[in-house]
Design an enzyme around this catalytic site. Structure first.
Site, PDB file in Angstrom:
ATOM      1  N   ARG A   1      -3.103  -8.734  36.274  1.00  0.00           N
ATOM      2  CA  ARG A   1      -1.860  -8.664  37.045  1.00  0.00           C
ATOM      3  C   ARG A   1      -2.065  -9.047  38.514  1.00  0.00           C
ATOM      4  O   ARG A   1      -1.229  -9.731  39.118  1.00  0.00           O
ATOM      5  CB  ARG A   1      -1.280  -7.247  36.967  1.00  0.00           C
ATOM      6  CG  ARG A   1      -0.026  -7.027  37.800  1.00  0.00           C
ATOM      7  CD  ARG A   1       1.145  -7.861  37.329  1.00  0.00           C
ATOM      8  NE  ARG A   1       2.316  -7.652  38.177  1.00  0.00           N
ATOM      9  CZ  ARG A   1       3.533  -8.065  37.888  1.00  0.00           C
ATOM     10  NH1 ARG A   1       3.757  -8.711  36.766  1.00  0.00           N
ATOM     11  NH2 ARG A   1       4.532  -7.834  38.705  1.00  0.00           N
ATOM     12  N   GLU A   2      -3.180  -8.608  39.084  1.00  0.00           N
ATOM     13  CA  GLU A   2      -3.403  -8.794  40.521  1.00  0.00           C
ATOM     14  C   GLU A   2      -3.736 -10.236  40.887  1.00  0.00           C
ATOM     15  O   GLU A   2      -3.219 -10.769  41.876  1.00  0.00           O
ATOM     16  CB  GLU A   2      -4.533  -7.874  41.001  1.00  0.00           C
ATOM     17  CG  GLU A   2      -4.180  -6.395  41.032  1.00  0.00           C
ATOM     18  CD  GLU A   2      -3.315  -6.015  42.221  1.00  0.00           C
ATOM     19  OE1 GLU A   2      -2.986  -6.908  43.025  1.00  0.00           O
ATOM     20  OE2 GLU A   2      -2.969  -4.834  42.346  1.00  0.00           O
ATOM     21  N   SER A   3      -4.624 -10.882  40.129  1.00  0.00           N
ATOM     22  CA  SER A   3      -5.161 -12.163  40.578  1.00  0.00           C
ATOM     23  C   SER A   3      -5.169 -13.255  39.520  1.00  0.00           C
ATOM     24  O   SER A   3      -5.520 -14.396  39.818  1.00  0.00           O
ATOM     25  CB  SER A   3      -6.602 -11.969  41.055  1.00  0.00           C
ATOM     26  OG  SER A   3      -7.440 -11.591  39.962  1.00  0.00           O
TER      27      SER A   3
ATOM     28  N   VAL B   1      -5.530  -4.602  35.354  1.00  0.00           N
ATOM     29  CA  VAL B   1      -5.265  -4.715  36.790  1.00  0.00           C
ATOM     30  C   VAL B   1      -5.663  -6.106  37.300  1.00  0.00           C
ATOM     31  O   VAL B   1      -4.905  -6.742  38.046  1.00  0.00           O
ATOM     32  CB  VAL B   1      -6.018  -3.611  37.559  1.00  0.00           C
ATOM     33  CG1 VAL B   1      -5.957  -3.859  39.072  1.00  0.00           C
ATOM     34  CG2 VAL B   1      -5.413  -2.240  37.231  1.00  0.00           C
TER      35      VAL B   1
END
Length: 393
Positions: free
Chosen positions: A243-245, A240
């Site tokens: 993908r997110e940051s 996560v």
């Protein structure tokens, strides 16, 4: 010619096609029964676009209409047909219709790669996943820094925590550095613990197999502790974050999501109350430990809501539980791969596939083993007890 009131209005063929597409796509967005017919009328009469063909393929997946899926893929341009996504789905359709030999050839070719569809193909073939790592070559740091003075400035800016200015210098550097030195620049950024810069530089250098650069594991102590505390997989948390940051601690999205796990303040506040964390301000969410703690707890919250279904929890992390609840079939179930590729939101479709792929890679890095996608992808809509929630991401 259209009749509006008492006036005849003449429109061009292009305008008429656009109008037909708009009607077809509007019905497709909500998977209305008439959508398939409208899309066929558009796509089979020379008015197809990438968007209308993709929606027709999604409707075929949603209804397990394999012949329609094959017909739709055949209408796509050559580059689309050669994409991993549509190679995989063509093989799935052919296999479902009895042409297993051709399907197996495609699965065998795909399974040699390292991506979501490669892992799905390897599961069908029951063979090992291929990660294909390519370790970085040694670099001469002194010569590199002498050749590109920006690197010295970046190093100085990082030393005084002027991160925004350092990133600006880095972005400019990427426009002037020699292509054959991009990978060396990525290695240097990784050594300086500037992971987002390193990942972007490696991508520009097209060094897709340098897994050490592209999938680092910083903040390992808070990730492991938070994951264990809340009962989620550390590799999932890393997936996560990736993908997110891309491991940028101070990043903020246009929607207001903050930090490593891109938490909205209201989501952080809600989860914070549930686990006893009071500080959920923007300044707190920029701090890696707090962000990872709250993000891991939110993953655990969604995982419990969906009875341990990682697919639905991942989709909810991106799109919000209310939307995902509306996407779950109410009167039948679907294989998870079909459900994922028929998610209405393009961003969420891509997000779920990326997080599953990244989680698999991080598992192989952290544990020297991996969970097969087949083991975490149960059918969607079958005997699922969804616990009511009011939270919307």
């Amino acid at each position: 010619t259209l009749r509006r009131g008492y006036t005849n209005v003449t429109i061009s063929q292009a305008q008429y096609n656009q109008m037909k597409r708009s009607i077809a796509l509007r019905t497709a967005y909500h998977y209305q029964p008439e959508a398939e017919g409208f899309l066929k009328m558009v796509n089979n009469n020379g008015a197809a676009t990438d968007d209308s063909l993709r929606w027709q393929a999604q409707i075929a997946l949603r209804s397990s209409n394999w012949q329609l899926l094959l017909d739709t893929i055949a209408l796509m341009d050559e580059s689309q047909q050669q994409a991993n996504q549509w190679q995989y789905w063509r093989a799935r359709a052919l296999g479902a219709m009895g042409n297993k030999a051709t399907a197996l050839k495609t699965y065998t070719s795909l399974a040699k790669q390292r991506n979501y569809y490669a892992f799905l193909s390897a599961d069908i073939l029951n063979i090992d996943y291929q990660f294909n790592p390519d370790p970085a070559k040694p670099i001469d740091r002194a010569i590199l820094i002498k050749k590109y003075p920006q690197l010295k400035r970046i190093q100085s800016l990082l030393a005084i925590d002027w991160l925004i200015s350092a990133k600006r210098e880095w972005y400019h550097l990427l426009t002037v550095v020699q292509p054959d030195e991009l990978h060396a620049v990525a290695i240097l950024a990784n050594e300086w613990e500037q992971y987002s810069m390193a990942i972007m530089s490696a991508a520009k250098a097209e060094k897709w197999n340098d897994l050490a650069i592209r999938f680092p594991t910083p903040h390992k102590t808070p990730v492991m502790q938070s994951a264990n505390k809340h009962g989620v997989e550390p590799a999932w948390v890393y997936g996560v974050i990736r993908r997110e940051s891309i491991f940028s601690t101070d990043i903020q999205s246009s929607a207001g999501a903050i930090g490593l796990m891109q938490l909205l303040p209201q989501t952080a506040k809600y989860i914070g109350r549930k686990i006893g964390i009071k500080r959920t301000s923007k300044s707190a969410l920029i701090q890696p430990n707090a962000n990872i703690e709250l993000g891991s707890a939110y993953l655990a919250y969604l995982y419990k809501k969906y009875d341990g279904n990682k697919i639905l929890a991942t989709a909810s992390y991106n799109a919000g539980p209310r939307r995902v609840d509306g996407w779950i079939p109410k009167d039948h179930s679907l294989p998870a791969d079909q459900w994922i590729d028929s998610i209405p939101f393009t961003e969420t479709r891509s997000y779920v596939k990326a997080v599953l792929e990244y989680t698999t890679i991080f598992n192989s890095i952290l544990n020297k083993r991996y969970d097969r996608l087949a083991d975490v992808m149960p059918r969607i809509g079958e005997r699922l007890n969804i616990n009511e929630v009011s939270l919307e991401k």
